[in-house]
Motif scaffolding. Structure first.
Motif, PDB file in Angstrom:
ATOM      1  N   SER B  63       0.807  -1.209   0.000  1.00  0.00           N
ATOM      2  CA  SER B  63       0.000   0.000   0.000  1.00  0.00           C
ATOM      3  C   SER B  63       0.846   1.267   0.000  1.00  0.00           C
ATOM      4  CB  SER B  63      -0.965  -0.004   1.184  1.00  0.00           C
ATOM      5  OG  SER B  63      -0.228   0.031   2.375  1.00  0.00           O
ATOM      6  N   VAL B  65       3.717   3.492  -1.431  1.00  0.00           N
ATOM      7  CA  VAL B  65       4.651   3.671  -2.532  1.00  0.00           C
ATOM      8  C   VAL B  65       6.038   3.897  -1.956  1.00  0.00           C
ATOM      9  CG1 VAL B  65       5.278   5.239  -4.376  1.00  0.00           C
ATOM     10  CG2 VAL B  65       2.898   4.581  -4.058  1.00  0.00           C
ATOM     11  N   ALA B  70      11.899   2.025  -6.267  1.00  0.00           N
ATOM     12  CA  ALA B  70      11.090   1.749  -7.455  1.00  0.00           C
ATOM     13  C   ALA B  70      11.925   1.075  -8.527  1.00  0.00           C
ATOM     14  CB  ALA B  70      10.517   3.050  -7.992  1.00  0.00           C
ATOM     15  N   SER B  84       7.244  -0.076 -10.668  1.00  0.00           N
ATOM     16  CA  SER B  84       7.582   1.341 -10.799  1.00  0.00           C
ATOM     17  C   SER B  84       7.117   2.156  -9.604  1.00  0.00           C
ATOM     18  CB  SER B  84       6.984   1.898 -12.081  1.00  0.00           C
ATOM     19  OG  SER B  84       5.597   1.694 -12.058  1.00  0.00           O
ATOM     20  N   TYR B 245      -4.917   1.737  -8.164  1.00  0.00           N
ATOM     21  CA  TYR B 245      -4.510   1.710  -6.768  1.00  0.00           C
ATOM     22  C   TYR B 245      -5.683   1.996  -5.848  1.00  0.00           C
ATOM     23  CZ  TYR B 245      -1.938   3.070  -2.579  1.00  0.00           C
ATOM     24  OH  TYR B 245      -1.469   3.169  -1.309  1.00  0.00           O
TER      25      TYR B 245
ATOM     26  N   GLY D 346      11.882  13.509  -4.375  1.00  0.00           N
ATOM     27  CA  GLY D 346      11.740  12.054  -4.519  1.00  0.00           C
ATOM     28  C   GLY D 346      11.127  11.695  -5.862  1.00  0.00           C
ATOM     29  N   TYR D 347      10.090  12.398  -6.258  1.00  0.00           N
ATOM     30  CA  TYR D 347       9.445  12.089  -7.542  1.00  0.00           C
ATOM     31  C   TYR D 347      10.440  12.289  -8.674  1.00  0.00           C
ATOM     32  CZ  TYR D 347       5.002  12.709  -5.033  1.00  0.00           C
ATOM     33  OH  TYR D 347       3.971  12.620  -4.151  1.00  0.00           O
ATOM     34  N   GLY D 352      10.376   5.397 -10.998  1.00  0.00           N
ATOM     35  CA  GLY D 352       8.976   5.130 -11.305  1.00  0.00           C
ATOM     36  C   GLY D 352       8.250   6.374 -11.766  1.00  0.00           C
ATOM     37  N   VAL D 353       8.807   7.573 -11.485  1.00  0.00           N
ATOM     38  CA  VAL D 353       8.089   8.791 -11.863  1.00  0.00           C
ATOM     39  C   VAL D 353       8.850   9.557 -12.945  1.00  0.00           C
ATOM     40  CG1 VAL D 353       6.806  10.776 -11.012  1.00  0.00           C
ATOM     41  CG2 VAL D 353       7.238   8.850  -9.483  1.00  0.00           C
ATOM     42  N   LEU D 445      -0.314   8.441  -7.246  1.00  0.00           N
ATOM     43  CA  LEU D 445      -0.301   7.249  -6.411  1.00  0.00           C
ATOM     44  C   LEU D 445       0.649   7.429  -5.230  1.00  0.00           C
ATOM     45  CD1 LEU D 445      -0.323   3.848  -8.139  1.00  0.00           C
ATOM     46  CD2 LEU D 445       0.452   4.124  -5.820  1.00  0.00           C
ATOM     47  N   ALA D 446       1.813   7.991  -5.523  1.00  0.00           N
ATOM     48  CA  ALA D 446       2.794   8.198  -4.466  1.00  0.00           C
ATOM     49  C   ALA D 446       2.224   9.151  -3.412  1.00  0.00           C
ATOM     50  CB  ALA D 446       4.072   8.765  -5.060  1.00  0.00           C
ATOM     51  N   VAL D 448      -0.987   9.694  -2.708  1.00  0.00           N
ATOM     52  CA  VAL D 448      -2.043   9.016  -1.960  1.00  0.00           C
ATOM     53  C   VAL D 448      -1.448   8.096  -0.908  1.00  0.00           C
ATOM     54  CG1 VAL D 448      -3.847   7.282  -2.169  1.00  0.00           C
ATOM     55  CG2 VAL D 448      -3.781   9.184  -3.760  1.00  0.00           C
ATOM     56  N   SER D 449      -0.386   7.428  -1.321  1.00  0.00           N
ATOM     57  CA  SER D 449       0.240   6.517  -0.376  1.00  0.00           C
ATOM     58  C   SER D 449       0.824   7.282   0.824  1.00  0.00           C
ATOM     59  CB  SER D 449       1.282   5.702  -1.133  1.00  0.00           C
ATOM     60  OG  SER D 449       2.364   5.408  -0.333  1.00  0.00           O
ATOM     61  N   LYS D 452      -1.995   8.321   3.133  1.00  0.00           N
ATOM     62  CA  LYS D 452      -2.453   7.196   3.928  1.00  0.00           C
ATOM     63  C   LYS D 452      -1.644   7.066   5.208  1.00  0.00           C
ATOM     64  CE  LYS D 452      -3.409   2.578   2.773  1.00  0.00           C
ATOM     65  NZ  LYS D 452      -3.156   1.597   1.725  1.00  0.00           N
TER      66      LYS D 452
END
Ligand SMILES: Nc1ncnc2c1ncn2[C@@H]1O[C@H](COP(=O)(O)OP(=O)(O)OP(=O)(O)O)[C@@H](O)[C@H]1O
Ligand SMILES: Nc1ncnc2c1ncn2[C@@H]1O[C@H](COP(=O)(O)OP(=O)(O)OP(=O)(O)O)[C@@H](O)[C@H]1O
Ligand SMILES: [Mg+2]
Ligand SMILES: [Mg+2]
Lengths: 677, 299, 316, 591
Positions: B63, B65, B70, B84, B245, D346-347, D352-353, D445-446, D448-449, D452
């Motif tokens: 859950s 990231v 990655a 990724s 997701y 980080g992104y 992945g980004v 997604l990152a 949202v994670s 959370k």
């Protein structure tokens, strides 16, 4: 010409090995017809295929030899064998529908062997094929050459098959059940054709069949097979007259004939044929043989010389004389025709099955399956319906029990109309009309256990408590001669005979007034057939129900019924007391049918004059006037114009014919009721 | 009189009893003997255990990231690398597998139920109703199924339930045809006539005679349907119309892996590809074996 | 025969009308306001309403459907506002390339599958049969895009034999003029189809081999070659023709996926791009065409089979 | 083998100087961006066509041309001198330079008026016909008149900020009034100043532009004032070719024989063409950033930088009442906490980004803007989970990652949750995320994670851009306001003068999330209509702090061109914004 010595065949399948043929010795002389008879699975076809070198995959010849005119066939290479196949030895198969290539014209298919074997040009081959088609009795062969198999009737297809087998003028022809799928009338013609051609071409023929009547009439010599072994062989007359093997004798005894004494129970062989996968010790028939001794069960019988020349049998306890096995029981005499009022009346019943229109806006056409049939059946009476395939017997039968709705006309039971009513309106009367079906396999729900099957009628009709239903199911089983142990089984765990009995028990569960039996035994093997026939007769007599028995087998009908109706193309052409109709047929069609029945007696007179010729016309547009006129030797202009009505030719014997074979009774009475009264 | 006859009949019993063993166990027996079929069963059981028990044995964080981890190739800590988003691929396979299997099964059940009822009604009622019902099936069968599903999946947000409904909603047609065919051939069988003769209602015919006799076909169809649904689901995921997701399925995983095709991230493609292939293969093997077993029994 | 053809054509037409209805309803269901879709987010509600009124989108659904049908009859498939082009023109521009690719893939598949299936049937249970069947099972279970990806991995990356992308040329003949660039898409298409066709051919041939007429041909003394070519082939091939007709939706779908993976500019790619653009007129027109193709394909297959197998006529 | 390691930004941040060797001729092949295939030719596509216009400003130049070199516009290639604005700001006088149409006629002030009137006609037809239109603003309340052939006078009801005015006039394409002012083929010239005539002309021209097959043959489209004329167009793919306009008198010798624009359907396809060496100029998708060195070896120059005046924002819907989201998100501390959760560095680094091909950006003005925010490069709310958590707990929330963070101290005090937030309130909302490009989904997604981890539950729904455009915008689709909490459609791309007029002022026609802040309104008003050159910086600073959107890093655009092609560096830098100047390019060796 063809000598088979000690032939054995084995088929290996995962987990089991089947021995369909064991130690068979056969000799075929030039010019003769050798009949091979036996029940289903006795190895007849395998023997034939072994000669052709065409055993199914996985099978091997484990022993013996096949000598064809000095050539050993069992060790022949594939190319040499091909040169013989279709050329020196030919074969005609049983199923003419799938035996012809659907996508090639029949001309091509008939011509093919010539091209393969004689190197004939296409043209020559076709010319010869046309001659051959003419020879096997196909009318206007030149027009037919380009036809495809589906455009021909069953009989025609079988003729094409024969033409194909004979075009290279082989020296041996193996005909494997060439007529089993055909009507008696056509069967007679085809067999006659084969015999004639055999003589004409001077070849020898092996005729494989399960019908004793066929061999009696058409074979010079006969071989009887049982469980993969040849149990008895000899000249036809000798074998029939001096039957030695217990099996042959039992077999002959269990076949109802046209001359059968109806009051005597038929003999029936208990049990069922052996499994070819079981180990073979002793006489294979021992388990079912009344005369069997311990020796029979342990030692394989050796071939023994019989009375006539070339008569050989393999039996430790041969039957001594010609007499058939004596019937154990006589049926009680029924108190004939006490009730005067008819229980079941059929009034001008018609049924048309619509078929899709030809052409876009063409009239919707229909098969006139039943075209105005009237008759009556009294309480306790058994009525029979006979006729060729497709003449509308089943259609009629289904209307009698209100399974199908008639197009017009009505069916009355005890004076009350039962046809044309919805299931709801029919109410409890539904239970009074029951049916016994032909295909014992299809008539029982494969997903239901026997007890459920037998209880179902009571459940549906809400009769009794669960306990009572079970009790009645047990009773029903007992009444058809089965023990309660069978209740927990599924239909596929039963033999054909047992299933047919369950079908009968279920039909009787609701205590019907009318029982229609559509081809009740035609799917059964000879030995089982007699069991069911006996049972049906017993029940009929005990219960006093009105039954209608439908069959194309005249002997079966004769055995079971008091009165019989002969149907032709949807119409009843003759009705009367069974004995009367059989002994003094008044309609040329009835006479022809009777003449075509093969009798298991080599001495029986064969009167080809009376046979019915040609094919059944299409029920889509039946001939005008008398429907039979297209095949009737006596037909005149009158027959084409006026449709004959049923007229009396004797007490309780009516016929619909302008030129009946029996003198008409004056004054003619249409009303069958009146005649009987 | 009955006793004598009962004896005669009783003699026949032993020989026959061995010849044709009984139904359900017979089917299972035939299945047991069918090697590819058993292989299918084992693969399936293995996959189910992998997907459902795997996470207990090999728990992963699916859950959060993890930007730093990655797209790592297989190595320490990540036996199959990471994707990724930094999710552990092995763990993700398990999670995606649960969803794919569930959707496949749900869609198949939905399609088979709908198809069975539709087909049975059309077959039994017959006539004009049947004609209309089957023309509708013809029409829907003529429209490329994937196109339809794609259009709908593109329009509405995908959740496991909607995906099952959409896939199931378009794959009941074959089942309907199949069952109708079965019912058509069954309804002219004599045992149906026999039941009618006793006065059985249409409802009774359907539920006690017709449906039980098509059960084999239904089960076989269900098996294949699960396989097909999983393939369609994978295709949807691959084309970018899968789940998002936090839910994931094999197709979506593959889809995100494929965008890194140029970068040679094979671990994002081949393991999940293998899972899809194995599942579908196993289901097909099982379906074929079941069909063989059922056909043998009714012979 | 002629009546059979005419009746069959009429039934097909009825199905076509049904398809158009379904497609129309779908269009209606997913895009309630064409005006908004066409004019975009900034258009005022009044402009949208006016657009809908001017184009008749505010009338009862049934009236609109009749209109739609009439338009279809005139060959008008609508307009893609997103691409500033008539949908019919768009489809026509892309059709030749897709058709060429599909046809070549199909022919290639049939050429391989028919002999293979017959060989399997003849050698039933032997090594060849088992090997081919096993491979078929595996391939059958592999979604076509995965086959494509594996092929790309193998033949484009590991051993760079072929490009990973199909030719981008607009000529429909690229399959022949640039076979190297089209190799992988073709192999993918052929592989997925061969698997289906060969297994079907195998069972069709097995069924025919069990027929008595094969036995009869052997009994005539015909060699295996003659049995297979003169007797078996024609009967065993008709089911395949029917199958091709029935499989058209699947073929179209396969084409879509292959075009997506290999980025081949054909109808499939147009469809997918339109999907992302939510360009419904294009999507539904292609769906409609797909349905029509299927109907036509089934019709042609039936007629061909009816010609080959005369029994059909009776059954009609 | 993971070949795609992180990319070093420094490896692509320079453009080589113009080369001194120069050969004539050659064909330049330019890759069009996948998915943006041109299908329209009239410079203002009607809303219904949704079209992409062929050849951008290569055929019809706007009054002013964009510059990426820090100037308000590109002096050299603009059709006019800088506007002279009257002291009261109500009039602007513009002097046209000496340009001619390709048919030899001069480019006059009338042509500009014609263009202006047609723009008005288009908007009268539907406001959607011009993407930059805001009711009540340009061209509303603006008059245009030609004083003489070379002088144009614009009158304004409300004065515009001069920089903003120039950026608006960069969108005004000048069209040949002497040839296009007709309403039917071969018809008479009409007086376009009559709105009815203008409407008829507009309809005629757009209709002509709907027939793709005639783009090359229609004589209308051959009359251009830019350096190029259309010589080939392939409607199927959208590929087209341009040949030099002999009459063009602007800078550049147009020694390039022909410019081919080639359409592609995927980034992979473009990359393959670089590999094959068949493309002269194009973009490089970030997923191929790892191949930069390889491309260099193949003879390509690579330059990359973030696109100017662009920012990547996660749009917040302040009007979504589901679960009191409007109340929650109205709290600045909540937005600040969320911005603290966005790990921009980080992104950028993550494979992945962005794999390193992006730059941090926290302002609506975009990177390297002439109107920078006052905090410079220092992020106001840098990635800091602790800080975020602290913001929440300090305002009365109980942070619980598992069960969800809840408000435990309702009220409006400084240490309480805020107005309208009841006790037990959770923070839940939906993020609509565009299905492409891939980094959008990845960064959402990152995010949202991360949410959370602080017990904030956000759900991602992936939508196509089109769907989002049509359905998610409170200004035009208010009914859907409760369906989305935030949306990420990629980037905000703004005019050269990056004001938030329309986007973040109350009632702005493109104010998707109903952001409303009186202070922002005042600042925007000032930057748009005032004359203070620093007003925009103030606006940008304030907005970047107040967070009408959450800021994501801005991806770098990567430009690739053959190292045998040369020209002024500015003409390559301008490719970042798709501004092509091939007339100023030349090959350094024979092709
Ligand atoms: N391909 C086969 N595989 C296994 N067993 C077979 C095969 N063909 C025939 N048999 C078995 O061999 C035995 C003999 O078969 P055959 O066909 O010779 O009998 P038949 O006397 O011709 O019977 P019918 O009258 O039914 O034609 C049967 O028990 C049958 O089950
Ligand atoms: N449902 C049906 N639809 C169309 N035609 C039918 C249908 N049922 C029977 N027929 C036709 O009606 C005629 C009579 O059929 P029926 O089954 O009653 O004959 P039958 O005397 O029982 O024949 P058989 O001895 O072969 O059982 C045949 O030509 C048959 O093809
Ligand atoms: Mg046989
Ligand atoms: Mg019958």
């Amino acid at each position: 010409m063809l000598t088979i010595r000690d032939l054995s065949v084995e088929i290996r399948r995962p987990g089991r090995t089947v021995r369909p043929v064991t130690g068979v010795d056969l000799v075929l002389h030039p010019g003769e017809t050798l009949g091979i008879v036996g029940e289903t699975g006795s190895g007849k076809s395998m023997t034939g295929l072994a000669v052709m070198g065409m055993l199914p995959g996985g099978s091997t010849i484990t022993g013996g030899s096949i000598d064809f005119d000095g050539t050993e066939l069992t060790t022949l290479g594939p190319a040499e064998y091909r040169a013989i196949r279709g050329n020196d030895i030919s074969m005609v198969f049983q199923d003419s529908m799938t035996s012809l290539n659907p996508t090639r014209s029949i001309g091509d298919q008939v011509a093919e062997p010539l091209i393969l074997h004689r190197g004939a040009s296409k043209r020559e081959a076709r010319a010869r094929a046309e001659e051959m088609l003419a020879l096997v009795g196909i009318p206007r062969p030149s027009e037919r050459m380009g036809d495809f198999p589906h455009q021909l009737s069953g009989g025609m297809r079988q003729r094409v098959m024969i033409a194909m087998a004979l075009i290279c003028e082989p020296r041996v022809l193996i005909a494997d059940e060439p007529t089993t799928a055909l009507d008696v009338t056509i069967q007679a013609e085809i067999l006659e054709l084969l015999s004639g051609l055999k003589r004409q071409l001077g070849m020898a023929m092996i005729l494989v069949t399960h019908d004793m009547g066929v061999v009696a009439r058409h074979a010079d010599r006969v071989g009887v097979m049982y469980g993969g072994r040849l149990v008895e062989t000899g000249a036809t007359a000798d074998l029939f007259r001096h039957t030695r093997h217990q099996y042959t004798r039992a077999l002959l005894s269990s076949i109802p004939t046209l001359a059968q004494d109806k009051h005597v129970e038929l003999f029936s062989i208990p049990g069922s044929p052996p499994d070819p996968a079981d180990p073979q010790i002793g006489c294979r028939f021992a388990a079912r043989c009344a005369a069997a001794t311990d020796r029979c069960r342990t030692e394989t019988p050796v071939p023994t010389e019989g009375p006539g020349e070339g008569h050989v049998f393999s039996c430790w306890n041969p039957a001594d004389e010609t007499t058939l096995i004596a019937a154990q029981r006589r049926f009680p005499e029924a108190d004939a025709a006490t009730a005067a009022a008819p229980r079941l009346s059929v009034v001008d019943l018609r049924k048309e099955h619509p078929v899709s229109a030809k052409g876009l806006f063409g009239r919707r056409r229909s098969v006139k399956a039943v075209a105005g049939v009237s008759f009556e059946v009294r309480a306790g009476e058994a009525f029979g319906l006979v006729g060729e395939s497709g003449c509308g017997k089943s259609s009629l039968g289904r209307m009698l029990v209100a399974l199908d709705q008639p197009t017009s006309g009505e069916v009355l039971v005890d004076g009350e109309r039962v046809s044309g009513l919805s299931a709801r309106r029919l109410g409890p009367r539904r239970a009074k009309l029951q049916m016994m079906f032909q295909d014992s396999h299809a008539s029982l729900d494969p997903k239901m256990r026997i007890d459920d099957i037998l209880r179902e009628p009571l459940v549906i009709q809400r009769i009794g408590t669960p306990a009572e239903r079970t009790r009645r199911a047990v009773d029903a089983l007992a009444s058809v001669g089965l023990g309660p142990s069978i209740m927990e089984r599924y239909p596929h765990e039963l033999s054909g005979g047992q299933r047919q009995r369950i079908g009968l028990a279920r039909a009787l569960a609701l205590d019907p007034d009318v029982l229609v039996a559509d081809e009740p035994v035609s799917a059964l093997d000879v030995s089982i057939r007699s069991q069911v026939l006996n049972l049906m007769r017993t029940i009929q007599l005990e219960r006093g129900l009105s039954s209608v028995v439908i069959s194309h087998d005249l002997a079966v009908v004769r055995y079971l019924v008091d009165r019989v109706g002969v149907m032709y193309l949807g119409a009843l052409v003759e009705v009367g007391a069974t004995d009367d109709v059989y002994s003094r047929p008044a309609h040329p069609y009835t006479a022809g049918l009777l003449a075509a029945v093969p009798v298991a007696d080599p001495d029986a007179a064969d009167d080809p004059v009376e046979r019915v010729r040609g094919e059944l016309p299409s029920p889509l547009d039946p001939p005008s006037g008398c429907r039979f006129r297209t095949r009737c030797p006596l037909a005149t202009e009158l027959c084409a114009q006026v449709e004959p009505t049923l007229e009396a030719v004797g007490r309780d014997h009516d016929v619909a014919c302008h030129f009946p074979l029996q003198p008409k009774r004056e004054p003619s009475r249409h009303d069958a009721e009146g005649v009987r009264a | 009189m009955t006793s004598a006859r009962a004896e005669v009949a009783a003699e026949e019993l032993p020989a026959l009893a061995t010849r044709n063993p009984i139904s359900r166990s017979a089917v299972l027996g035939a299945l047991w003997r069918n090697k590819p079929g058993m292989a299918g069963v084992f693969i399936l059981v293995g996959l189910v255990l992998f997907c459902y028990l795997g996470p207990l044995v090999y728990p992963t964080n699916q859950s959060d990231v993890d930007l730093l981890n990655a797209a790592l190739p297989p190595g320490e800590g990540f036996p199959l690398g990471t994707d990724s988003n930094g999710f552990d691929v092995l763990g993700r396979l398990m999670q995606g597998g649960q969803v794919s299997l569930q959707i496949g099964l749900l869609a198949a059940i939905f399609a088979t139920t709908l198809g069975t009822i539709y087909g049975a009604v059309a077959g039994l009622v017959g006539g004009v109703v049947d004609g209309i019902m089957m023309r509708i099936v013809d029409v829907l069968l003529s429209i490329p199924f994937l196109f339809f599903v794609l259009i709908i999946a593109a329009r509405f947000q995908a959740t496991p339930l909607t995906l099952s409904l959409v896939i199931g909603g378009f794959s009941w047609l074959v089942a309907a045809r199949l069952i109708r065919g079965e019912v058509l051939s069954l309804r002219v069988r004599e045992f149906v006539s026999a039941a009618r003769l006793m006065g059985a209602s249409n409802r009774r015919l359907i539920f006690t005679h017709l449906i039980p006799n098509t059960f084999g076909v239904i089960i076989v169809n269900l098996t294949f349907q699960v396989a097909d649904s999983i393939i369609v689901l994978a295709a949807l995921g691959y084309l970018g119309f899968g789940l998002s997701y936090p839910v994931t399925d094999w197709g979506s995983q593959l889809s995100s892996g494929v965008s890194f095709l140029a970068a040679d991230y094979w671990w994002m493609i081949y393991p999940v590809g293998a899972c899809i292939v194995l599942t579908v293969l196993a289901l097909n093997l099982l379906g074929d074996a079941l069909r063989d077993a059922i056909e043998h029994r009714t012979v | 025969m002629m009546w059979f053809v005419i009746r069959r054509v009429l039934v097909s037409l009825a199905v076509l009308v049904g398809i158009s209805l379904v497609v129309f309803l779908l269009l209606h269901l997913i895009s309630e306001s064409p005006g908004r879709a066409v004019l975009g987010q900034q258009a005022s509600q009044a402009a949208v309403d006016a657009f809908n009124r001017d184009n008749g989108y505010d009338r009862p659904v049934l009236v609109q459907y009749v209109d739609y049908l009439l338009q279809l009859l005139q060959g008008d498939l609508g307009r893609s506002y997103k691409l500033n082009e008539e949908v019919g023109t768009l489809l026509l521009q892309n059709a030749p390339r897709s058709a060429m690719l599909s046809l070549c893939g199909l022919v290639l598949a049939l050429v391989i599958a028919i002999p293979l299936g017959i060989l399997q049937a003849v050698r039933r249970g032997r090594f060849v049969d088992r090997a081919v069947t096993s491979v078929s099972y595996l391939l059958y279970a592999t979604p076509s895009f995965l086959i494509a990806l594996v092929l790309i991995g193998l033949f484009s990356q590991t051993i760079p034999l072929f490009p990973a992308e199909a030719s981008q040329s607009t000529s429909p003949w690229v399959v022949f003029t640039d076979p190297r660039a089209m190799a992988l898409p073709l192999i993918t298409l052929a592989t997925t189809n061969v698997v289906v066709f060969a297994q079907y051919q195998r069972s069709a041939a097995l069924e025919q081999l069990g027929m008595d007429y094969i036995k009869v041909a052997r009994a005539k003394g015909a060699s295996e070659r003659i049995v297979l070519t003169r007797h078996l082939l024609r009967n065993a091939i008709t089911p395949i023709i029917t199958l091709v007709g029935v499989l058209i939706p699947t073929l179209l779908a396969g084409n879509l996926i292959v075009e997506a993976v290999f980025n081949y500019p054909g109808l499939g790619l147009l469809f997918l791009n339109s999907l992302h653009r939510e360009d419904y007129p294009v999507l539904l027109a292609y769906t409609l065409i797909g349905g029509a193709l299927t109907v036509a394909g089934n019709l042609v297959a039936d007629l061909v089979v009816a010609r080959a197998d005369r029994r059909i006529e009776l059954g009609a | 083998t993971g070949t795609s390691a992180q990319v070093d930004t420094a490896s692509y941040d320079t453009i080589p100087d113009a080369s001194s060797s120069h050969v004539d001729g050659g064909v330049v092949t330019i890759a069009l961006t996948p998915g943006l295939t041109p299908n329209y030719i009239y410079p203002y596509p009607p809303a219904a066509s949704g079209g992409t216009v062929i050849g951008y400003d290569l055929m019809w130049r706007a009054l002013y041309r964009t510059s990426l070199e820090g100037q308000p516009f590109d002096e050299a290639t603009s059709l006019a001198e800088a506007p002279v604005v009257s002291d009261d700001g109500h009039t602007a006088t513009i002097t046209l330079k000496d340009y001619t149409w390709s048919n030899g006629k001069p480019v006059t002030a009338d042509d500009v008026v014609f263009s202006f009137d047609l723009l008005k006609a288009a908007i009268a037809d539907s406001p959607a016909n011009w993407a930059f239109y805001t009711p009540g603003q340009f061209p509303d309340g603006v008059t245009a008149a030609a004083t003489d052939a070379h002088t144009l006078t614009l009158g304004f009801e409300t004065p515009y900020n001069p920089s903003y005015l120039v950026s608006l006039l960069q969108l005004l394409y000048v069209m040949p009034s002497a040839d296009w002012a007709i309403a039917e083929t071969g018809g008479p010239l009409l007086d376009y100043r009559d709105p009815a005539n203008a409407a008829a002309i507009y309809h005629y021209l757009t209709e002509q532009s709907a027939d793709q097959a005639t783009f090359v043959t229609n004589p209308l489209w051959q009359i251009v004032n830019g350096p190029y004329q259309l010589s080939a167009f392939e409607p199927t793919t959208g590929s087209f070719s341009l040949t030099p306009n002999k009459e063009y008198t602007g800078p550049g010798d147009a020694t390039i024989e022909r410019v081919d624009f080639k359409a592609f359907t995927s980034a992979a396809a473009i990359y393959n063409q670089y590999e094959a060496g068949t493309l002269t100029v194009g973009r490089l998708d970030a997923s191929y950033a790892s191949k930069i060195d390889e491309l260099r070896k193949k003879g390509y120059n690579v330059y990359g930088a973030p696109s100017p005046a662009r920012f990547d924002g996660l749009v917040i819907n302040f009007a979504n009442t589901t679960d009191n989201f409007d109340k929650v998100i109205a709290q600045p501390y909540i937005r600040q906490a969320m911005q603290h959760l966005i790990d921009q560095p980080g992104y950028i680094k993550s494979r992945g980004v962005h794999s390193g091909t992006a730059s941090e950006n926290y302002s609506t003005g975009g990177l390297n803007s002439p109107y920078p925010p006052d905090f410079g490069d220092k992020a106001p709310y840098p990635f800091d989970v602790k800080a975020a958590e602290k913001l929440l707990t300090a305002h009365g929330w109980k942070v619980d990652a598992d069960k969800g963070t809840t408000c435990v101290r309702p009220g409006t005090g400084d240490d309480q949750c805020g107005d309208g937030i009841p006790e037990g309130q959770k923070i839940t909302f939906t993020i609509a995320s565009a299905n492409e490009p891939a980094y959008v989904g990845a960064r959402d997604l990152a995010f949202v994670s991360q949410l959370k981890k602080l017990g904030i539950e956000a759900k991602i729904v992936t939508k196509s851009l089109n769907y989002m455009y049509e359905n998610y915008g409170n200004s035009y689709a208010p009914d859907n306001a409760d369906e989305w909490g935030m949306q990420d459609f990629g980037a905000f791309v703004q005019t050269a003068y990056p004001t938030s007029n329309n986007a973040f002022n109350t009632g702005g026609s493109f104010n998707l999330g109903s952001y409303s802040n009186p202070e922002a309104d005042t600042l925007i008003e000032a930057s748009t209509f005032g004359s203070d050159p620093d007003a925009l910086s103030a606006e940008v600073s304030m907005l970047s702090r107040d967070l009408p959107v959450l800021f994501f890093p801005t991806p770098d655009n990567l430009i690739v061109w053959k190292d045998t092609l040369s020209g002024p560096p500015s003409t390559f830098r301008s490719l970042l914004k798709f501004v092509y100047s091939p007339e100023q390019w030349y090959f350094t060796e024979k092709q």
